[in-house]
Scaffold this active site. Structure first.
Site, PDB file in Angstrom:
ATOM      1  N   TYR A   1       0.810  -1.220   0.000  1.00 51.85           N
ATOM      2  CA  TYR A   1       0.000   0.000   0.000  1.00 51.85           C
ATOM      3  C   TYR A   1       0.847   1.276   0.000  1.00 51.85           C
ATOM      4  CZ  TYR A   1      -4.385  -2.581   0.665  1.00 51.85           C
ATOM      5  OH  TYR A   1      -5.487  -3.391   0.488  1.00 51.85           O
TER       6      TYR A   1
ATOM      7  N   PHE B   1      -5.547   7.248   6.622  1.00 50.95           N
ATOM      8  CA  PHE B   1      -5.962   5.903   7.024  1.00 50.95           C
ATOM      9  C   PHE B   1      -4.875   4.849   6.812  1.00 50.95           C
ATOM     10  CE2 PHE B   1      -7.532   6.618   2.652  1.00 50.95           C
ATOM     11  CZ  PHE B   1      -6.960   5.543   1.973  1.00 50.95           C
TER      12      PHE B   1
ATOM     13  N   ARG C   1     -12.060  -6.526 -10.930  1.00 54.82           N
ATOM     14  CA  ARG C   1     -12.484  -5.358 -10.128  1.00 54.82           C
ATOM     15  C   ARG C   1     -14.010  -5.266 -10.075  1.00 54.82           C
ATOM     16  NH1 ARG C   1      -9.067  -2.008  -7.032  1.00 54.82           N
ATOM     17  NH2 ARG C   1     -10.053  -0.124  -7.835  1.00 54.82           N
TER      18      ARG C   1
ATOM     19  N   THR D   1     -14.654   0.381  -3.975  1.00 52.17           N
ATOM     20  CA  THR D   1     -13.853   0.408  -2.738  1.00 52.17           C
ATOM     21  C   THR D   1     -14.730   0.547  -1.494  1.00 52.17           C
ATOM     22  OG1 THR D   1     -12.096   1.448  -3.998  1.00 52.17           O
ATOM     23  CG2 THR D   1     -11.922   1.565  -1.597  1.00 52.17           C
TER      24      THR D   1
ATOM     25  N   ARG E   1     -17.964  -7.086  -2.527  1.00 55.19           N
ATOM     26  CA  ARG E   1     -18.118  -6.072  -1.474  1.00 55.19           C
ATOM     27  C   ARG E   1     -19.579  -5.646  -1.336  1.00 55.19           C
ATOM     28  NH1 ARG E   1     -12.895  -2.608  -3.451  1.00 55.19           N
ATOM     29  NH2 ARG E   1     -11.276  -3.607  -2.186  1.00 55.19           N
TER      30      ARG E   1
ATOM     31  N   HIS F   1      -9.052  -7.457  -1.754  1.00 55.60           N
ATOM     32  CA  HIS F   1      -8.273  -6.527  -2.589  1.00 55.60           C
ATOM     33  C   HIS F   1      -8.179  -7.090  -3.989  1.00 55.60           C
ATOM     34  CE1 HIS F   1      -4.904  -4.352  -4.357  1.00 55.60           C
ATOM     35  NE2 HIS F   1      -4.432  -5.531  -4.692  1.00 55.60           N
TER      36      HIS F   1
ATOM     37  N   GLU G   1       2.335  -6.351  -7.811  1.00 55.60           N
ATOM     38  CA  GLU G   1       1.810  -7.025  -6.619  1.00 55.60           C
ATOM     39  C   GLU G   1       2.107  -8.530  -6.640  1.00 55.60           C
ATOM     40  OE1 GLU G   1      -2.289  -5.745  -6.637  1.00 55.60           O
ATOM     41  OE2 GLU G   1      -1.713  -3.659  -6.240  1.00 55.60           O
TER      42      GLU G   1
HETATM   43  P1  RTP Z   1      -7.793  -2.444  -2.675  1.00 56.72           P
HETATM   44  O1  RTP Z   1      -6.478  -1.842  -3.122  1.00 56.72           O
HETATM   45  O2  RTP Z   1      -7.788  -2.970  -1.279  1.00 56.72           O
HETATM   46  O3  RTP Z   1      -8.388  -3.377  -3.667  1.00 56.72           O
HETATM   47  O4  RTP Z   1      -8.793  -1.253  -2.646  1.00 56.72           O
HETATM   48  P2  RTP Z   1      -9.114  -0.209  -3.757  1.00 56.72           P
HETATM   49  O5  RTP Z   1      -8.108  -0.248  -4.873  1.00 56.72           O
HETATM   50  O6  RTP Z   1     -10.548  -0.445  -4.120  1.00 56.72           O
HETATM   51  O7  RTP Z   1      -8.972   1.144  -2.952  1.00 56.72           O
HETATM   52  P3  RTP Z   1      -7.714   2.053  -2.560  1.00 56.72           P
HETATM   53  O8  RTP Z   1      -8.132   3.456  -2.749  1.00 56.72           O
HETATM   54  O9  RTP Z   1      -6.474   1.561  -3.231  1.00 56.72           O
HETATM   55  O10 RTP Z   1      -7.623   1.790  -1.004  1.00 56.72           O
HETATM   56  C1  RTP Z   1      -6.995   0.641  -0.515  1.00 56.72           C
HETATM   57  C2  RTP Z   1      -7.713   0.164   0.705  1.00 56.72           C
HETATM   58  O11 RTP Z   1      -7.572   1.141   1.736  1.00 56.72           O
HETATM   59  C3  RTP Z   1      -8.707   1.092   2.581  1.00 56.72           C
HETATM   60  N1  RTP Z   1      -9.306   2.416   2.624  1.00 56.72           N
HETATM   61  N2  RTP Z   1      -9.712   2.952   3.734  1.00 56.72           N
HETATM   62  N3  RTP Z   1     -10.745   4.712   5.661  1.00 56.72           N
HETATM   63  C4  RTP Z   1     -10.754   5.076   4.397  1.00 56.72           C
HETATM   64  O12 RTP Z   1     -11.213   6.133   4.022  1.00 56.72           O
HETATM   65  C5  RTP Z   1     -10.188   4.159   3.427  1.00 56.72           C
HETATM   66  N4  RTP Z   1     -10.090   4.366   2.126  1.00 56.72           N
HETATM   67  C6  RTP Z   1      -9.508   3.249   1.615  1.00 56.72           C
HETATM   68  C7  RTP Z   1      -9.681   0.090   1.998  1.00 56.72           C
HETATM   69  O13 RTP Z   1      -9.496  -1.164   2.669  1.00 56.72           O
HETATM   70  C8  RTP Z   1      -9.221  -0.021   0.565  1.00 56.72           C
HETATM   71  O14 RTP Z   1      -9.587  -1.265  -0.011  1.00 56.72           O
END
Ligand code: RTP
Length: 150
Positions: free
Chosen positions: A52, A60, A88, A94, A105, A118, A129
């Site tokens: 990440y 966060f 996706r 997300t 989700r 993820h 990754e």
């Molecule tokens: P992922 O990488 O887990 O598949 O998720 P994503 O691309 O859909 O979203 P991303 O923006 O890359 O965020 C990664 C993970 O961070 C956590 N998150 N928490 N508290 C918050 O506002 C927040 N925003 C994101 C989520 O677990 C997200 O999947």
């Protein structure tokens, strides 16, 4: 479009603890994608941080890393035509409250910080990754998938 495109899908600690591993695998398999690699593991903190790293300036980030290291995850690689973008869609948006019902989700969670799964967001990030999570490489004895593709 290549039939051997790959994506990295991880079932996060909440997904594992809630018994959703089979459900996730079922959805990708029934679509026709091929499970190319799978392992259950506890995540070293450095690996969670590196995975990440693009989010390291977000408020966060620390909580996100703590969440990923909080229990075992199931790391998988899936292969097939369009698997990054379609994966996706299977995963869903997300924020689970914005995820369509029918997506993983959308069907199984509520909070963004406990969103079960993820999925890589692009072919290039999938490559990064997969290299990060499977440094040992992937087995190359893949069966012929002659009933999925024309
Ligand atoms: P992922 O990488 O887990 O598949 O998720 P994503 O691309 O859909 O979203 P991303 O923006 O890359 O965020 C990664 C993970 O961070 C956590 N998150 N928490 N508290 C918050 O506002 C927040 N925003 C994101 C989520 O677990 C997200 O999947």
């Amino acid at each position: 479009m290549a039939n051997n495109e790959q994506t990295f899908i991880m079932i996060k600690p909440d997904g594992v603890a809630r018994g959703l591993v089979g459900e996730v695998i079922k959805r990708f398999e029934q679509k026709g994608y091929y499970l190319r690699a799978l392992k259950m593991m506890n995540v070293p903190k450095e690996l969670a941080e590196e995975h990440y790293v693009d989010l390291s300036s977000k408020p966060f980030y620390k909580g996100l890393v703590n969440y990923i290291v909080s229990g075992p995850v199931v790391a998988t690689v899936w292969e097939g035509k369009g698997v990054v973008v379609t994966g996706r869609k299977l995963v869903g948006a997300t924020n689970p409250l914005a995820s369509e019902p029918g997506s993983i989700r959308g069907d199984f969670c509520i909070d963004v910080g406990r969103n079960v799964i993820h999925g890589s967001d692009a072919v290039e990030s999938a490559k990064r990754e997969i290299g990060l999570w499977f440094p040992e490489g992937l087995a190359d004895n893949k069966p012929e998938l002659k009933w999925v593709y024309e």
